[in-house]
Design a protein around this motif. Structure first.
Motif, PDB file in Angstrom:
ATOM      1  N   ASP A  91       0.838  -1.200   0.000  1.00  0.00           N
ATOM      2  CA  ASP A  91       0.000   0.000   0.000  1.00  0.00           C
ATOM      3  C   ASP A  91       0.879   1.259   0.000  1.00  0.00           C
ATOM      4  O   ASP A  91       0.651   2.214   0.735  1.00  0.00           O
ATOM      5  N   SER A  92       1.887   1.235  -0.869  1.00  0.00           N
ATOM      6  CA  SER A  92       2.838   2.339  -0.957  1.00  0.00           C
ATOM      7  C   SER A  92       2.157   3.633  -1.389  1.00  0.00           C
ATOM      8  O   SER A  92       1.303   3.633  -2.270  1.00  0.00           O
ATOM      9  N   LYS A  93       2.575   4.719  -0.794  1.00  0.00           N
ATOM     10  CA  LYS A  93       2.046   6.043  -1.155  1.00  0.00           C
ATOM     11  C   LYS A  93       2.497   6.462  -2.553  1.00  0.00           C
ATOM     12  O   LYS A  93       1.932   7.369  -3.147  1.00  0.00           O
ATOM     13  N   LEU A  94       3.541   5.824  -3.092  1.00  0.00           N
ATOM     14  CA  LEU A  94       4.053   6.166  -4.415  1.00  0.00           C
ATOM     15  C   LEU A  94       3.255   5.543  -5.565  1.00  0.00           C
ATOM     16  O   LEU A  94       3.479   5.884  -6.725  1.00  0.00           O
ATOM     17  N   VAL A  95       2.334   4.639  -5.251  1.00  0.00           N
ATOM     18  CA  VAL A  95       1.596   3.925  -6.290  1.00  0.00           C
ATOM     19  C   VAL A  95       0.986   4.863  -7.329  1.00  0.00           C
ATOM     20  O   VAL A  95       1.206   4.681  -8.528  1.00  0.00           O
ATOM     21  N   PRO A  96       0.231   5.893  -6.954  1.00  0.00           N
ATOM     22  CA  PRO A  96      -0.374   6.738  -7.993  1.00  0.00           C
ATOM     23  C   PRO A  96       0.659   7.461  -8.858  1.00  0.00           C
ATOM     24  O   PRO A  96       0.486   7.589 -10.074  1.00  0.00           O
ATOM     25  N   LEU A  97       1.721   7.915  -8.248  1.00  0.00           N
ATOM     26  CA  LEU A  97       2.756   8.651  -8.966  1.00  0.00           C
ATOM     27  C   LEU A  97       3.459   7.780 -10.003  1.00  0.00           C
ATOM     28  O   LEU A  97       3.772   8.238 -11.102  1.00  0.00           O
ATOM     29  N   VAL A  98       3.678   6.519  -9.693  1.00  0.00           N
ATOM     30  CA  VAL A  98       4.390   5.611 -10.594  1.00  0.00           C
ATOM     31  C   VAL A  98       3.439   4.938 -11.595  1.00  0.00           C
ATOM     32  O   VAL A  98       3.774   4.784 -12.769  1.00  0.00           O
TER      33      VAL A  98
END
Length: 171
Positions: A91-98
Protein backbone atom coordinates in the motif's frame (compact mmCIF):
# COMPACT_ATOMS: atom_id res chain seq x y z
CA UNK A 1 0.25 -0.71 8.92
CA UNK A 2 -0.89 -1.15 5.33
CA UNK A 3 -4.54 -1.70 4.56
CA UNK A 4 -5.13 -5.24 3.26
CA UNK A 5 -5.04 -5.57 -0.52
CA UNK A 6 -8.32 -7.51 -0.27
CA UNK A 7 -10.10 -4.42 1.06
CA UNK A 8 -8.73 -2.27 -1.79
CA UNK A 9 -10.67 -3.71 -4.73
CA UNK A 10 -9.11 -1.55 -7.47
CA UNK A 11 -5.61 -2.25 -6.19
CA UNK A 12 -6.43 -5.95 -6.09
CA UNK A 13 -7.53 -5.74 -9.73
CA UNK A 14 -4.24 -4.02 -10.67
CA UNK A 15 -2.27 -6.62 -8.70
CA UNK A 16 -3.98 -9.49 -10.55
CA UNK A 17 -3.38 -7.70 -13.85
CA UNK A 18 0.34 -7.25 -13.11
CA UNK A 19 0.73 -10.84 -11.86
CA UNK A 20 -0.68 -12.14 -15.16
CA UNK A 21 0.84 -9.52 -17.50
CA UNK A 22 4.46 -9.97 -16.38
CA UNK A 23 4.69 -13.71 -17.15
CA UNK A 24 2.75 -13.27 -20.40
CA UNK A 25 5.19 -10.55 -21.45
CA UNK A 26 8.11 -12.96 -21.13
CA UNK A 27 6.27 -15.99 -22.55
CA UNK A 28 4.60 -14.37 -25.58
CA UNK A 29 5.00 -10.61 -26.09
CA UNK A 30 8.78 -10.37 -25.84
CA UNK A 31 9.56 -13.66 -27.57
CA UNK A 32 10.60 -11.93 -30.85
CA UNK A 33 13.45 -10.29 -28.90
CA UNK A 34 14.99 -13.60 -27.80
CA UNK A 35 17.73 -15.40 -29.72
CA UNK A 36 15.81 -18.21 -31.49
CA UNK A 37 18.02 -20.97 -30.06
CA UNK A 38 17.11 -19.91 -26.49
CA UNK A 39 13.32 -20.18 -26.92
CA UNK A 40 11.97 -23.39 -25.34
CA UNK A 41 9.69 -25.53 -27.49
CA UNK A 42 6.68 -25.02 -25.23
CA UNK A 43 6.95 -21.23 -25.70
CA UNK A 44 7.24 -21.62 -29.46
CA UNK A 45 4.16 -23.83 -29.34
CA UNK A 46 2.14 -21.14 -27.57
CA UNK A 47 3.19 -18.52 -30.10
CA UNK A 48 2.54 -20.83 -33.06
CA UNK A 49 -0.94 -21.61 -31.70
CA UNK A 50 -1.62 -17.89 -31.18
CA UNK A 51 -0.50 -16.99 -34.71
CA UNK A 52 -2.45 -19.87 -36.25
CA UNK A 53 -5.59 -19.02 -34.28
CA UNK A 54 -5.57 -15.22 -34.52
CA UNK A 55 -3.26 -14.41 -37.47
CA UNK A 56 -1.71 -11.55 -35.46
CA UNK A 57 0.49 -9.79 -38.01
CA UNK A 58 2.63 -8.26 -35.26
CA UNK A 59 4.08 -11.74 -34.71
CA UNK A 60 4.27 -12.57 -38.42
CA UNK A 61 5.54 -9.36 -40.06
CA UNK A 62 6.66 -7.17 -37.15
CA UNK A 63 6.59 -3.46 -38.05
CA UNK A 64 9.67 -1.49 -36.92
CA UNK A 65 7.59 0.65 -34.54
CA UNK A 66 6.21 -2.49 -32.89
CA UNK A 67 9.77 -3.43 -31.98
CA UNK A 68 9.99 -0.09 -30.15
CA UNK A 69 6.78 -0.99 -28.26
CA UNK A 70 8.34 -4.32 -27.24
CA UNK A 71 11.42 -2.48 -25.97
CA UNK A 72 9.20 -0.19 -23.90
CA UNK A 73 7.50 -3.29 -22.50
CA UNK A 74 10.84 -4.87 -21.62
CA UNK A 75 12.57 -1.82 -20.14
CA UNK A 76 9.68 0.23 -18.71
CA UNK A 77 6.41 -1.66 -18.41
CA UNK A 78 7.63 -4.97 -16.95
CA UNK A 79 10.00 -3.39 -14.38
CA UNK A 80 7.29 -0.98 -13.22
CA UNK A 81 4.73 -3.80 -13.00
CA UNK A 82 7.16 -5.88 -10.93
CA UNK A 83 7.69 -2.87 -8.66
CA UNK A 84 3.92 -2.33 -8.64
CA UNK A 85 3.23 -5.83 -7.33
CA UNK A 86 5.22 -5.15 -4.18
CA UNK A 87 4.05 -1.56 -3.90
CA UNK A 88 0.39 -2.54 -4.14
CA UNK A 89 0.86 -5.22 -1.50
CA UNK A 90 2.62 -2.68 0.78
CA UNK A 91 0.00 0.00 0.00
CA UNK A 92 2.84 2.34 -0.96
CA UNK A 93 2.05 6.04 -1.15
CA UNK A 94 4.05 6.17 -4.42
CA UNK A 95 1.60 3.92 -6.29
CA UNK A 96 -0.37 6.74 -7.99
CA UNK A 97 2.76 8.65 -8.97
CA UNK A 98 4.39 5.61 -10.59
CA UNK A 99 1.35 3.84 -12.02
CA UNK A 100 -0.17 6.89 -13.75
CA UNK A 101 2.58 7.15 -16.41
CA UNK A 102 2.67 3.34 -16.74
CA UNK A 103 -1.06 3.21 -17.35
CA UNK A 104 -0.85 5.97 -19.95
CA UNK A 105 2.04 4.23 -21.75
CA UNK A 106 0.23 0.87 -21.85
CA UNK A 107 -3.00 2.55 -22.98
CA UNK A 108 -1.21 4.46 -25.74
CA UNK A 109 0.78 1.52 -27.09
CA UNK A 110 -2.14 -0.91 -26.99
CA UNK A 111 -4.61 1.55 -28.48
CA UNK A 112 -2.12 2.27 -31.27
CA UNK A 113 -2.08 -1.45 -32.06
CA UNK A 114 -5.90 -1.62 -32.03
CA UNK A 115 -6.11 1.36 -34.39
CA UNK A 116 -3.55 -0.22 -36.69
CA UNK A 117 -5.33 -3.60 -36.68
CA UNK A 118 -8.55 -1.86 -37.71
CA UNK A 119 -6.79 -0.81 -40.92
CA UNK A 120 -5.22 -4.15 -41.83
CA UNK A 121 -6.05 -5.80 -45.11
CA UNK A 122 -7.68 -8.79 -43.42
CA UNK A 123 -11.24 -10.10 -43.04
CA UNK A 124 -13.38 -7.94 -40.76
CA UNK A 125 -14.17 -10.78 -38.34
CA UNK A 126 -10.46 -11.57 -37.96
CA UNK A 127 -9.68 -7.91 -37.19
CA UNK A 128 -12.60 -7.62 -34.74
CA UNK A 129 -11.52 -10.77 -32.90
CA UNK A 130 -7.95 -9.52 -32.58
CA UNK A 131 -9.08 -6.04 -31.51
CA UNK A 132 -11.28 -7.75 -28.91
CA UNK A 133 -8.22 -9.54 -27.54
CA UNK A 134 -6.26 -6.28 -27.30
CA UNK A 135 -9.16 -4.16 -25.96
CA UNK A 136 -8.98 -5.21 -22.27
CA UNK A 137 -5.27 -4.34 -22.30
CA UNK A 138 -6.30 -0.86 -23.37
CA UNK A 139 -9.43 -0.41 -21.24
CA UNK A 140 -7.93 -1.47 -17.89
CA UNK A 141 -4.91 0.87 -18.20
CA UNK A 142 -7.28 3.73 -19.15
CA UNK A 143 -9.32 3.02 -16.02
CA UNK A 144 -6.11 2.78 -13.98
CA UNK A 145 -4.86 6.11 -15.35
CA UNK A 146 -8.11 7.82 -14.34
CA UNK A 147 -7.96 6.23 -10.89
CA UNK A 148 -4.30 7.22 -10.37
CA UNK A 149 -5.01 10.77 -11.59
CA UNK A 150 -7.87 11.13 -9.10
CA UNK A 151 -5.70 9.76 -6.27
CA UNK A 152 -2.96 12.29 -7.06
CA UNK A 153 -5.52 15.08 -7.37
CA UNK A 154 -6.88 14.19 -3.94
CA UNK A 155 -3.39 14.42 -2.41
CA UNK A 156 -2.76 17.77 -4.13
CA UNK A 157 -6.17 19.12 -3.11
CA UNK A 158 -5.69 18.09 0.52
CA UNK A 159 -2.20 19.62 0.63
CA UNK A 160 -3.60 22.86 -0.83
CA UNK A 161 -6.20 23.02 1.95
CA UNK A 162 -3.51 22.46 4.59
CA UNK A 163 -1.21 25.11 3.12
CA UNK A 164 -4.10 27.61 2.82
CA UNK A 165 -5.01 27.08 6.49
CA UNK A 166 -1.34 27.37 7.51
CA UNK A 167 -1.03 30.60 5.53
CA UNK A 168 -4.03 32.13 7.30
CA UNK A 169 -2.58 31.21 10.72
CA UNK A 170 0.71 32.94 9.93
CA UNK A 171 -0.97 36.32 9.21
Amino acid sequence: MATSIFSRKRDLLYLIYFCTAVPMAFIVDLQPLYPPHLIPGWMLGITEYYIKTFNDQYFINEPVWFHFFMMSELFIQVPVMVWGIGALLRDSKLVPLVLLPLALLVFLTTTTCIFDIAHWDAPLQERLTLMGLYAPYSALPLFMAGDMFLRLKSVIDSSSVVSTKAGKKNR
